[in-house]
Design an enzyme around this catalytic site. Structure first.
Site, PDB file in Angstrom:
ATOM      1  N   SER A  52       0.823  -1.213   0.000  1.00 56.15           N
ATOM      2  CA  SER A  52       0.000   0.000   0.000  1.00 56.15           C
ATOM      3  C   SER A  52       0.855   1.259   0.000  1.00 56.15           C
ATOM      4  O   SER A  52       2.020   1.239   0.413  1.00 56.15           O
ATOM      5  CB  SER A  52      -0.913   0.026   1.225  1.00 56.15           C
ATOM      6  OG  SER A  52      -1.724  -1.117   1.268  1.00 56.15           O
TER       7      SER A  52
HETATM    8  N1  SAH Z   1      -0.312  -5.532   4.098  1.00 55.24           N
HETATM    9  C1  SAH Z   1       0.333  -5.741   2.811  1.00 55.24           C
HETATM   10  C2  SAH Z   1      -0.587  -5.387   1.673  1.00 55.24           C
HETATM   11  C3  SAH Z   1      -0.787  -6.576   0.837  1.00 55.24           C
HETATM   12  S1  SAH Z   1      -1.994  -6.526  -0.432  1.00 55.24           S
HETATM   13  C4  SAH Z   1       1.666  -5.036   2.730  1.00 55.24           C
HETATM   14  O1  SAH Z   1       2.011  -4.281   3.641  1.00 55.24           O
HETATM   15  O2  SAH Z   1       2.394  -5.260   1.769  1.00 55.24           O
HETATM   16  C5  SAH Z   1      -3.194  -7.634   0.213  1.00 55.24           C
HETATM   17  C6  SAH Z   1      -2.757  -9.025   0.505  1.00 55.24           C
HETATM   18  O3  SAH Z   1      -3.909  -9.738   0.976  1.00 55.24           O
HETATM   19  C7  SAH Z   1      -2.236  -9.824  -0.680  1.00 55.24           C
HETATM   20  O4  SAH Z   1      -0.974 -10.330  -0.393  1.00 55.24           O
HETATM   21  C8  SAH Z   1      -3.258 -10.955  -0.853  1.00 55.24           C
HETATM   22  O5  SAH Z   1      -2.702 -12.176  -1.304  1.00 55.24           O
HETATM   23  C9  SAH Z   1      -3.808 -11.071   0.556  1.00 55.24           C
HETATM   24  N2  SAH Z   1      -5.129 -11.704   0.670  1.00 55.24           N
HETATM   25  C10 SAH Z   1      -6.224 -11.528  -0.111  1.00 55.24           C
HETATM   26  N3  SAH Z   1      -7.242 -12.279   0.347  1.00 55.24           N
HETATM   27  C11 SAH Z   1      -6.807 -12.927   1.462  1.00 55.24           C
HETATM   28  C12 SAH Z   1      -7.398 -13.838   2.395  1.00 55.24           C
HETATM   29  N4  SAH Z   1      -8.664 -14.254   2.294  1.00 55.24           N
HETATM   30  N5  SAH Z   1      -6.642 -14.288   3.408  1.00 55.24           N
HETATM   31  C13 SAH Z   1      -5.339 -13.898   3.548  1.00 55.24           C
HETATM   32  N6  SAH Z   1      -4.731 -13.046   2.703  1.00 55.24           N
HETATM   33  C14 SAH Z   1      -5.455 -12.552   1.677  1.00 55.24           C
END
Ligand code: SAH
Length: 206
Positions: A52
């Site tokens: 993000s």
């Molecule tokens: N917090 C992260 C942002 C990642 S983007 C950072 O600081 O980089 C969102 C993430 O959520 C992705 O890696 C995606 O694979 C994950 N995601 C999406 N659906 C999910 C679920 N049901 N359970 C766990 N992770 C999930």
């Protein structure tokens, strides 16, 4: 980043600003993106996912109202950056990632920074982490069409859930505070996140 993006846009909590100064964001993206690592936008981290925008990380962290003693659940470890920031403001961080390759990479970077209070689980995070509940705060870094009920059920009384909710392309960031058997919801503004994919989120490929 802190002086030109976060403070001018209203991030006030000293501990959040300190954490954003302390954690080297470039370590969470590929070397080819290091020159952009402190810029004011999200960056790709592979597997169609993103780290993000720095402001959003700071804003969501501040919204959890952490004091350093809390047990926090994060959904979507992605690069591990948000978890790293939260780990400096909480006692323990539990984070769930559905993509094993991202979880493995994040683990390496977090270990390299000696952030030993972050525990990562691989799987669908839309059911929360019942074995570790209740949590003081839950932060969801992917967008859900509706708030999965488990996140509210797994909050302590007075706990805060920060989650983007809405359609495929645009969502509202909301803070939901649990007060006994009821909840109070605050709208924190518009946002755009990748999809929360899982049993209580979006369908795979939808
Ligand atoms: N917090 C992260 C942002 C990642 S983007 C950072 O600081 O980089 C969102 C993430 O959520 C992705 O890696 C995606 O694979 C994950 N995601 C999406 N659906 C999910 C679920 N049901 N359970 C766990 N992770 C999930």
């Amino acid at each position: 980043m802190v002086d030109t993006q976060l403070i001018p846009r209203g991030i006030k909590q000293k501990e959040v600003l300190d954490a954003m100064r302390t954690i080297p964001r470039h370590l969470f993206v590929e070397e080819g993106l290091w020159a952009q690592a402190y810029s004011d936008y999200p960056l790709p981290i592979g597997h169609g996912q993103t780290i993000s925008q720095p402001f959003m990380v700071a804003f969501m962290t501040e919204a959890m109202e952490l004091t350093g003693t809390e047990k926090v659940l994060e959904i979507g470890v992605g690069s591990g950056y948000q978890a790293a920031i939260v780990s400096l403001l909480a006692s323990r961080v539990f984070t769930i990632e559905r993509k094993p390759a991202l979880a493995a990479k994040a683990r390496k970077v977090l270990d390299g920074l000696h952030l030993s209070n972050v525990q990562i689980r691989i799987g669908d995070g839309t059911m929360g982490w019942p074995e570790e509940a209740p949590f003081d705060a839950v932060i969801v870094t992917a967008a859900a069409p509706e708030v999965p009920k488990a996140y509210i059920d797994q909050l302590k009384d007075g706990g805060r859930l920060v989650i983007p909710v809405g359609g495929e392309f645009l969502q509202e960031l909301v803070r939901i505070r649990r007060k006994g058997g009821t909840t109070v919801t605050e709208d924190l503004g518009g946002c755009k996140f990748v999809k929360l994919v899982g049993r209580h989120g979006w369908e795979e490929g939808a």
